[in-house]
Design a protein around this motif. Sequence first.
Motif, mmCIF file in Angstrom:
data_model
loop_
_atom_site.group_PDB
_atom_site.id
_atom_site.type_symbol
_atom_site.label_atom_id
_atom_site.label_comp_id
_atom_site.label_asym_id
_atom_site.label_seq_id
_atom_site.Cartn_x
_atom_site.Cartn_y
_atom_site.Cartn_z
ATOM 1 N N PRO A 69 0.813 -1.218 0.000
ATOM 2 C CA PRO A 69 0.000 0.000 0.000
ATOM 3 C C PRO A 69 0.844 1.265 0.000
ATOM 4 C CG PRO A 69 0.049 -0.982 2.187
ATOM 5 C CD PRO A 69 0.748 -1.949 1.278
ATOM 6 N N ALA A 70 0.334 2.292 -0.657
ATOM 7 C CA ALA A 70 0.963 3.606 -0.605
ATOM 8 C C ALA A 70 0.605 4.249 0.729
ATOM 9 C CB ALA A 70 0.463 4.476 -1.755
ATOM 10 N N ASN A 71 1.560 4.907 1.348
ATOM 11 C CA ASN A 71 1.328 5.548 2.631
ATOM 12 C C ASN A 71 1.881 6.973 2.619
ATOM 13 O OD1 ASN A 71 0.664 5.983 5.310
ATOM 14 N ND2 ASN A 71 2.467 4.907 6.110
ATOM 15 N N PRO A 72 1.003 7.979 2.449
ATOM 16 C CA PRO A 72 -0.455 7.870 2.358
ATOM 17 C C PRO A 72 -0.892 7.610 0.914
ATOM 18 C CG PRO A 72 0.158 10.162 2.314
ATOM 19 C CD PRO A 72 1.459 9.389 2.472
ATOM 20 N N PRO A 73 -2.153 7.175 0.723
ATOM 21 C CA PRO A 73 -2.669 7.079 -0.650
ATOM 22 C C PRO A 73 -2.790 8.464 -1.260
ATOM 23 C CG PRO A 73 -4.416 6.722 0.958
ATOM 24 C CD PRO A 73 -3.126 6.745 1.728
ATOM 25 N N VAL A 74 -2.846 8.510 -2.590
ATOM 26 C CA VAL A 74 -2.832 9.782 -3.308
ATOM 27 C C VAL A 74 -4.054 9.866 -4.216
ATOM 28 C CG1 VAL A 74 -1.533 11.230 -4.933
ATOM 29 C CG2 VAL A 74 -0.320 9.830 -3.249
ATOM 30 N N THR A 75 -4.635 11.039 -4.300
ATOM 31 C CA THR A 75 -5.715 11.273 -5.247
ATOM 32 C C THR A 75 -5.201 12.136 -6.381
ATOM 33 O OG1 THR A 75 -6.452 13.184 -3.972
ATOM 34 C CG2 THR A 75 -7.507 11.070 -3.489
ATOM 35 N N LEU A 251 1.830 0.620 -4.219
ATOM 36 C CA LEU A 251 3.160 0.706 -4.817
ATOM 37 C C LEU A 251 3.463 -0.526 -5.655
ATOM 38 C CD1 LEU A 251 5.132 2.074 -1.731
ATOM 39 C CD2 LEU A 251 4.070 3.372 -3.601
ATOM 40 N N ASP A 252 2.733 -1.607 -5.406
ATOM 41 C CA ASP A 252 2.819 -2.822 -6.208
ATOM 42 C C ASP A 252 1.562 -3.637 -5.977
ATOM 43 O OD1 ASP A 252 3.870 -4.632 -8.010
ATOM 44 O OD2 ASP A 252 5.283 -5.550 -6.606
#
Length: 360
Positions: A69-75, A251-252
């Motif tokens: 997971p991306a930390n933090p997620p992005v919009t 991220l993957d």
Amino acid sequence: MRRSSKTLSALLVCTALAATTFGIGSITSAADPGSDSKSVSSASTHTGHTNKVSLLPSGDDADGDGYIPANPPVTALPPAAQAPPSRYFHEFQANCSVTHTAPDDPIIYPGQPGRSHDHTFMGNTTTNANSTTASLYGGNTTCKAPGDSSAYWMPSLFKGDKKVLPIGPQTIYYKAGVTDYTTVRPFPKGLRYVVGSPTQSPQEFRDHPGWVEGWECGESFGNVGFPQNCPAGSQLNLRMQAPSCWNGQHLDTPDHQSHMAYPDVKPGTNDNVCPASHPVALPMVEFKMAFPADGDMSQVRLASGGGHTFHYDFFNAWDERTLKALVDHCVVGGLQCDARGYDQTHPGAGAALNADYRLP
């Protein structure tokens, strides 16, 4: 620049990358991952069967489920209030030399040295099967910009049994894949993906949304396979583009592709935009490879098989400030930059980096 409404996950399911055999020149492990390994099933679009990818806890993926997971997620960034100025170029280069070759793949077979077919690595000098974001970040690199510790790799090229390495620093472009180039943002730290597949058919390779020109040398262009003959002292070249739209969440992913997508053409316009499923515009990486070519090419092959099996991997480990400076100055700024972030046709714009390819 070729575009498609298909995402990589719909076009080429990359779980076949982790099959135990990769064809000519492949190297497989004698070790069985064992019954404790996790697996993900996914249909191969050109074979019609299901391949299972062995997933093991490793490095950045502690639970071994294939999702990082991306930390933090992005919009997504909002589109510009008005169309940006028309610019033909919005790019910079990363010039990176070959570091080594090895039957490793830290994306497909993390923590499993010797499991993959042979790869030729560029950029980070330490890349191996155990590489993680932490091990790559800030490491030594053969790229001109010391801030680029990213890992780049592709299947090794052979002529008969002799390995053929690319000539000098290779050109890796970072471009805008969307029409509104002002919305492109830097890669998140640790993003990784695979472009193409060693199991793709010749037609799938030609139809791939990342296809640019195919294999070429001398006056021979647009080849799916290797030209049978190249002029003495010439170069064998290939260009292939990566997807540039990110889902902002991972991220993957288990297939190493579905978190990324190629831009779509917006209905009723000629504008390339990121699909709603992958709304975040990132730089479009384009490999431009150059190998020495001379005479008879009938014995040339990739470690993954014929020319149509070409694919490549990218693992982002850029210094964040350096990458942002280049993206903002060159891509968002609508310039055609070299590895310093300097556009010779717009000298007044200056450069993003100093003479040592570092931040001023």
